[in-house]
Design a protein around this motif. Structure first.
Motif, mmCIF file in Angstrom:
data_model
loop_
_atom_site.group_PDB
_atom_site.id
_atom_site.type_symbol
_atom_site.label_atom_id
_atom_site.label_comp_id
_atom_site.label_asym_id
_atom_site.label_seq_id
_atom_site.Cartn_x
_atom_site.Cartn_y
_atom_site.Cartn_z
ATOM 1 N N LYS A 231 0.841 -1.213 0.000
ATOM 2 C CA LYS A 231 0.000 0.000 0.000
ATOM 3 C C LYS A 231 0.868 1.251 0.000
ATOM 4 N N LYS A 232 1.903 1.260 0.866
ATOM 5 C CA LYS A 232 2.772 2.438 0.970
ATOM 6 C C LYS A 232 3.530 2.679 -0.331
ATOM 7 N N LEU A 233 4.023 1.614 -0.960
ATOM 8 C CA LEU A 233 4.799 1.765 -2.193
ATOM 9 C C LEU A 233 3.914 2.114 -3.383
ATOM 10 N N GLU A 239 6.652 0.160 -8.342
ATOM 11 C CA GLU A 239 6.100 -1.165 -8.669
ATOM 12 C C GLU A 239 6.939 -2.265 -8.001
ATOM 13 N N VAL A 240 6.295 -3.090 -7.184
ATOM 14 C CA VAL A 240 7.015 -4.146 -6.470
ATOM 15 C C VAL A 240 6.170 -5.417 -6.383
ATOM 16 N N GLU A 241 6.867 -6.508 -6.080
ATOM 17 C CA GLU A 241 6.218 -7.760 -5.689
ATOM 18 C C GLU A 241 6.730 -8.085 -4.290
ATOM 19 N N VAL A 242 5.810 -8.270 -3.338
ATOM 20 C CA VAL A 242 6.186 -8.569 -1.953
ATOM 21 C C VAL A 242 5.725 -9.976 -1.632
ATOM 22 N N LEU A 279 17.301 -0.804 -9.973
ATOM 23 C CA LEU A 279 18.274 -0.761 -8.879
ATOM 24 C C LEU A 279 18.039 0.443 -7.968
ATOM 25 N N LYS A 280 17.758 1.611 -8.572
ATOM 26 C CA LYS A 280 17.578 2.820 -7.761
ATOM 27 C C LYS A 280 16.408 2.685 -6.796
ATOM 28 N N ASP A 281 15.406 1.883 -7.186
ATOM 29 C CA ASP A 281 14.244 1.710 -6.309
ATOM 30 C C ASP A 281 14.592 0.922 -5.042
ATOM 31 N N CYS A 282 15.621 0.072 -5.120
ATOM 32 C CA CYS A 282 15.990 -0.747 -3.947
ATOM 33 C C CYS A 282 16.296 0.142 -2.747
ATOM 34 N N TYR A 283 17.109 1.179 -2.981
ATOM 35 C CA TYR A 283 17.504 2.051 -1.874
ATOM 36 C C TYR A 283 16.349 2.953 -1.435
ATOM 37 N N ILE A 288 11.974 3.795 2.823
ATOM 38 C CA ILE A 288 10.540 3.758 3.164
ATOM 39 C C ILE A 288 10.276 2.723 4.250
ATOM 40 N N VAL A 289 10.913 1.541 4.117
ATOM 41 C CA VAL A 289 10.743 0.487 5.130
ATOM 42 C C VAL A 289 11.206 0.991 6.495
#
Length: 681
Positions: A231-233, A239-242, A279-283, A288-289
């Motif tokens: 929800k937060k992302l 765009e992510v898969e959790v 890659l930039k989204d990882c950081y 955010i986490v």
């Protein structure tokens, strides 16, 4: 082996073709079908211990490799991997019917499998060596062998119990660690869990049942975490898969055993993996986490900036998650996720023809260290002791003074670092600085340390280094140097022994015993090997007590030991309290006026550090004709220097003169004698 989940799987060539085409619609299916037909004909009439046709085994090996997305050359070689060993077909036949690449892979696996002579321990060691020799030529050999071992483990229940135990131990000792070091975590986890079940069923069942009882609770917890993160992302348009992260039973058991923690205390039983595109989204996701949950100090690792030696990349962080439970989160891209699951096998995904440059996997430390060693020239025992440690190592990352990152095994020392830089740096290493401070060569390094090696053209490896080095490559190079110079070393050792024996023979203490006390020593034997003689009484052994280190000028007393002569103590020595129960064994001792003897004492100097401090102190010592046997210097805090010396002095006056001179030096704050055992090396 009843009760274990694995069953014989009823799959055929159509299953294999379906998996290959699902992953790669352009794959060379004709070659795979041909390989299956040749293998089926070659193994016709052969059956396994389970009673199933033998062809099922190479088929299952090929299916495992197809699921790892290996190329069709590797899959074809997997179908044929037992053909040369168990049937009439030859290397030349496979080369002519398929290709040289397929034939080379089959031959590589065959050489590994054909070791059946001598003792089991020899066979196991030789298997490891052959496998790794083949790996240098083409790493797909070892991937096929791992898939072969996986299917054998899946059907281990058909082996006699004693063989199950032997095979399971071999799997945990060799195959699972190799799979881990190659990054093929999917295969490694399954090998570990089956071996764990065979070898330690009680603990296996405990962990399995404990997790099963908490399964709904953990699944609900992970689902809640997944929804919060997603929800937060989504709000931030990332765009992510959790997804939840299943952890193997053996991996949990190993963490419990190593940390001494209970199942409830293991952080990553509750864990999620966040897969993103860029890659930039990882950081960004990491930030955010950490804004949602508080991170636990010391539990963040950046394997993206500094990948593991098996090419694994990911961000790891542990936070205090919902309800106050520790929650481990891994963040990586889709490409990183593929490599994390398949390791080196990912380099053959969708790549037909098998034309993979060695550069694609040269960063694997296991391959890099193998390439530097002459495995053919090493005997089996040396090979195992040199290399096997590398299979189990965790890693640290240290830096050269110029900022270059060097990967080393956990517990590595400056000597390991020196050999990682270059063989000659290791061979001529005489000292090391860590974070700009001089340290002993056996100091254990930590991640983030900046290491500088001090070399000398007169420097050379020491056999004692083998007691503390951790890396296989350093161990190999030290042994190699020692072998080449063994003859010279033996000669030097003999000379040193002769010198030491000569010293023991001529050394005397300048003491004498009053006439009225000499009756007490009539029955003391002079047969002991330890000690020195009293002048005028050559058959009586004496030694100076190391607990108080008496020297001429000290008030002393002797104690008659049982069979070891007389020990001389200071009258103020605390050890005399416990000897008072045998007061009749005390004997008066008088120092002789002989100044020719020298006595070792240990002296400490504390000072505020400054340039030329050590030089000024040693100059003062030399001015009073005192020999320095040993000197050590170190910084105990930012500017506090502590220097320790072993000196040879004539008597107390000589020692006090030295101490008085040193105390007058600039920045010296304290000088004192250390009453502890003086060890001369």
């Amino acid at each position: 082996m009843t009760g274990f989940e694995f069953k014989i799987r009823k799959r055929d060539i159509d299953t294999l073709i379906e998996i290959i085409l699902r992953e790669n619609p352009d794959a060379d299916i004709a070659m795979v079908k041909k390989a299956y037909d040749v293998a089926a004909k070659a193994h016709e009439g052969q059956v396994r211990l389970s009673g199933e046709p033998y062809i099922i085994h190479p088929l299952e090996v090929a299916i495992t490799l197809a699921m790892l997305r290996l190329d069709t050359i590797t899959i074809s070689a997997a179908l044929l991997h037992d053909v040369i060993e168990d049937t009439q077909y030859s290397f030349e036949f496979i080369k002519n019917e398929f290709s040289e690449d397929v034939a080379m892979l089959v031959e590589g696996v065959t050489k590994i499998s054909s070791i059946k002579s001598r003792s089991r321990s020899y066979a196991q060691a030789e298997t490891l060596r052959k496998m790794l020799l083949a790996t240098i030529k083409d790493i797909r050999v070892i991937i096929i062998k791992l898939a072969d071992k996986l299917h054998n483990m899946r059907t281990i229940m058909f082996q006699p119990e004693h063989k199950q135990i032997r095979i399971a131990k071999e799997t945990l000792d060799i195959y699972a660690p190799i799979a881990r070091r190659l990054g093929i975590s999917r295969v490694a986890a399954e090998l570990e869990d089956i071996a764990f079940y065979v070898l330690n069923r009680e603990d296996y069942e405990y962990i399995k049942n404990s997790l099963a009882q908490r399964q709904n609770e953990i699944e609900n917890y992970i689902e809640n975490v997944r929804q919060i993160i997603t929800k937060k992302l989504q709000e931030l348009k990332i765009e992510v898969e959790v997804k939840g992260r299943a952890k193997g039973y053996y991996s949990i058991y190993r963490k419990m055993a190593m940390s001494g923690k209970s199942l409830e205390e293991i952080f990553d039983v509750r864990g999620v993996r966040i897969i993103t595109r860029d890659l930039k989204d990882c950081y960004a996701i990491l930030g955010i986490v950490h804004s949602i949950w508080s991170p636990i100090e010391g539990r963040f690792k950046d394997y993206i900036a500094v990948p593991k030696s098996n090419m694994y990349q990911s961000l790891h962080t542990t936070v205090i998650g919902p309800e106050g439970f520790p929650l481990e989160i891994q963040i990586r891209t889709r490409e990183m996720d593929v490599v994390a699951e398949m390791g080196i096998a990912a380099h053959w995904a969708y790549k037909e023809g098998g034309k993979i440059a060695k550069a694609d996997y040269k960063n694997l430390s296991i391959i890099d260290s193998l390439s530097d060693m002459n495995l053919d020239s090493m005997n089996t025992r040396d090979f195992v002791s040199t290399f096997k440690l590398d299979l189990y190592e965790d890693e640290i990352f240290v830096f050269t003074p110029k900022g270059m990152i060097v990967k080393l095994p956990k517990g590595a020392t400056p000597v390991d670092f020196a050999y990682a830089i270059h063989t000659e740096v290791g061979n001529t290493c005489v000292g090391a600085k860590v974070n700009n401070k001089m340290v002993p060569l056996k100091t254990k390094l930590k991640s983030g340390d900046i290491v500088e090696i001090i070399t000398s053209k007169n420097g050379k490896p020491s056999e004692s280094w083998l007691k503390f080095v951790k890396s296989a490559s350093a161990r190999y190079r030290i042994r190699n140097w020692l072998r080449k110079h063994n003859e010279d070393i033996n000669k030097q050792d003999d000379e040193l022994k002769k010198k030491e024996e000569k010293k023991k023979e001529i050394k005397k203490a300048s003491v004498k015993i009053p006439e009225d006390e000499q009756l007490k020593i009539k029955n003391i034997s002079g047969n002991g090997k330890v000690g020195v003689s009293i002048e005028g009484n050559s058959n009586v052994l004496i030694k100076l007590a190391q607990c108080c280190q008496p020297i001429p000028g000290d008030e002393v007393i002797g104690f008659i030991t049982r069979g070891r002569g007389i020990t001389i103590h200071k009258k103020s020595c605390p050890s005399l309290e416990r000897l008072k129960i045998e007061s009749e064994r005390f004997i008066n001792i008088i120092w002789d006026k002989d100044d020719s003897n020298k006595y070792p004492v240990k002296l400490a100097v504390e000072a505020i550090d400054r340039p030329n401090l050590l030089k000024d102190i040693t100059d003062e010592i030399s001015l009073v004709r005192c020999n320095i046997i040993k000197a050590e210097a170190q910084l105990e805090s930012r500017d506090k220097a502590v220097l320790r010396f072993i000196l040879e002095v004539k008597n107390n006056d000589h020692l006090f003169d030295i101490m008085k001179r040193i105390k007058k030096l600039k920045n010296v704050t304290n000088v004192y004698k250390i009453n502890e055992k003086v060890v001369l090396k």
